[in-house]
Design an enzyme around this catalytic site. Structure first.
Site: not given
Ligand code: NAD
Length: 297
Positions: A153, A165, A203
């Site tokens: 993470h 993490e 979180n």
């Molecule tokens: N945003 C944050 O601050 C943060 C921090 C740490 C971890 N995360 C985790 O990282 C992951 C992504 O978050 P993010 O902020 O990059 O989100 P985001 O919304 O920016 O991106 C998500 C991506 O997933 C793709 N997507 C959606 N449905 C899909 C599917 N069914 N199959 C394949 N791809 C698909 C979308 O096209 C997009 O490119 C999540 O699990 C989130 O919890 C986010």
């Protein structure tokens, strides 16, 4: 850098060279940059050509900025770019030593992806999730290699935030954890170990605070600007809670709170109703250019 290789029923560690990243959103792009800068060959998977092209364009832009600031030289910039390949076909990840998914925070979508990756990738490939809150064990159990699945993470922005993490599911082997730790350390991150429980460390502690900031705003106790100013000035936080929610993404934040509430049934995790309404209205924060703040100007 290490990777477990199955020898009979034993595992031994070998080197991770090629890392697959699935998901072209905020986190996928950031982690890809970090991994390529650490010297890994990176295969970046987006579902669409436009997404794949955008990721490469975003990486190029970010690296040029770093050259302009004197943080990289031009040779390093081009070597990093040469190590990254963007693809749309998931099958291109077959030869990766480690695949880290960073798609939408939705358990069904992630489980489907783990089933596909399990079918396509070599037996020894480690499959990891960048989930913020979802149960890693459920993704692991949808594969034929639950010992080789863990959480890695990263934090947002992945290029700047020093923490990772490493999340151990009940099924995760010691060798998988060692490989994940080595990867994150090679990426220049500080690693903390945590068990597979919703929210992990950061979180689980952060989101009740962010959620309560939204509730304060919604109750009219203080304005958006005063809530953010209060936490910056009063606690020396670099960002206010509403600014931070906009950075994380309100859809991702809602999904995180829902997963935390599902796990603990603690009212502090029950998403503020206005958060759900904002997501329905596609006010997702910086990524949609409007959230608590307006980024369209
Ligand atoms: N945003 C944050 O601050 C943060 C921090 C740490 C971890 N995360 C985790 O990282 C992951 C992504 O978050 P993010 O902020 O990059 O989100 P985001 O919304 O920016 O991106 C998500 C991506 O997933 C793709 N997507 C959606 N449905 C899909 C599917 N069914 N199959 C394949 N791809 C698909 C979308 O096209 C997009 O490119 C999540 O699990 C989130 O919890 C986010």
């Amino acid at each position: 850098m290490a990777k477990g290789l199955r020898v009979g029923s034993e595992l031994r560690q070998i080197e991770v060279k090629t890392v697959g990243i699935v998901g072209s959103g905020i986190m996928g792009s950031g982690v890809a940059e970090v991994a390529a800068k650490a010297g890994y060959t990176v295969v970046l998977r987006s579902r669409t050509d436009a997404g794949a092209n955008d990721m490469i364009a975003g990486l190029e832009k970010s690296l040029i900025k770093q050259v302009e600031k004197g943080k990289l030289d031009d040779g390093e910039r081009s070597a990093i770019l040469d190590r990254v390949r963007a693809v749309t076909d998931l099958g291109e990840l077959a030869t990766c030593d480690l695949v880290l998914e960073s798609i939408v925070e939705d358990l069904d979508a992630k489980k489907q992806l783990f089933r596909d990756l399990d079918r396509l990738c070599g037996d020894d490939t480690i499959l990891a999730t960048n989930t913020s809150t979802l149960p890693v064990v459920e993704m692991a159990m949808d594969t034929g290699r639950p010992d080789r699945v863990c959480g890695i993470h990263f934090f947002n922005p992945a290029t700047l935030m020093p923490l990772v993490e490493v999340v151990r599911a009940i099924t995760t082997s010691d060798e998988t954890i060692a490989t994940a730790r080595d990867f994150a350390t090679a990426c220049g991150k500080t690693v903390v170990d945590v068990r597979d429980q919703a929210g992990f460390i950061v979180n689980a502690l952060l989101f009740p605070y962010l959620n309560n900031a939204v509730k304060l705003l919604d109750a009219g106790v203080a304005s958006r600007d005063d809530i953010d100013a209060a936490m910056k000035g009063g606690c020396n936080f670099p960002m206010g809670p509403l600014e931070l929610l906009d950075l994380v993404g309100l859809d991702t934040s809602l999904a995180i709170l829902e997963a935390l509430y599902e796990e603990f049934k603690d009212p502090n995790y029950a998403p503020a109703p206005i958060l759900r309404r904002m997501v329905s209205a596609e006010r997702l924060g910086r990524k949609s250019r409007i959230g608590f703040y307006d980024y369209r100007k």
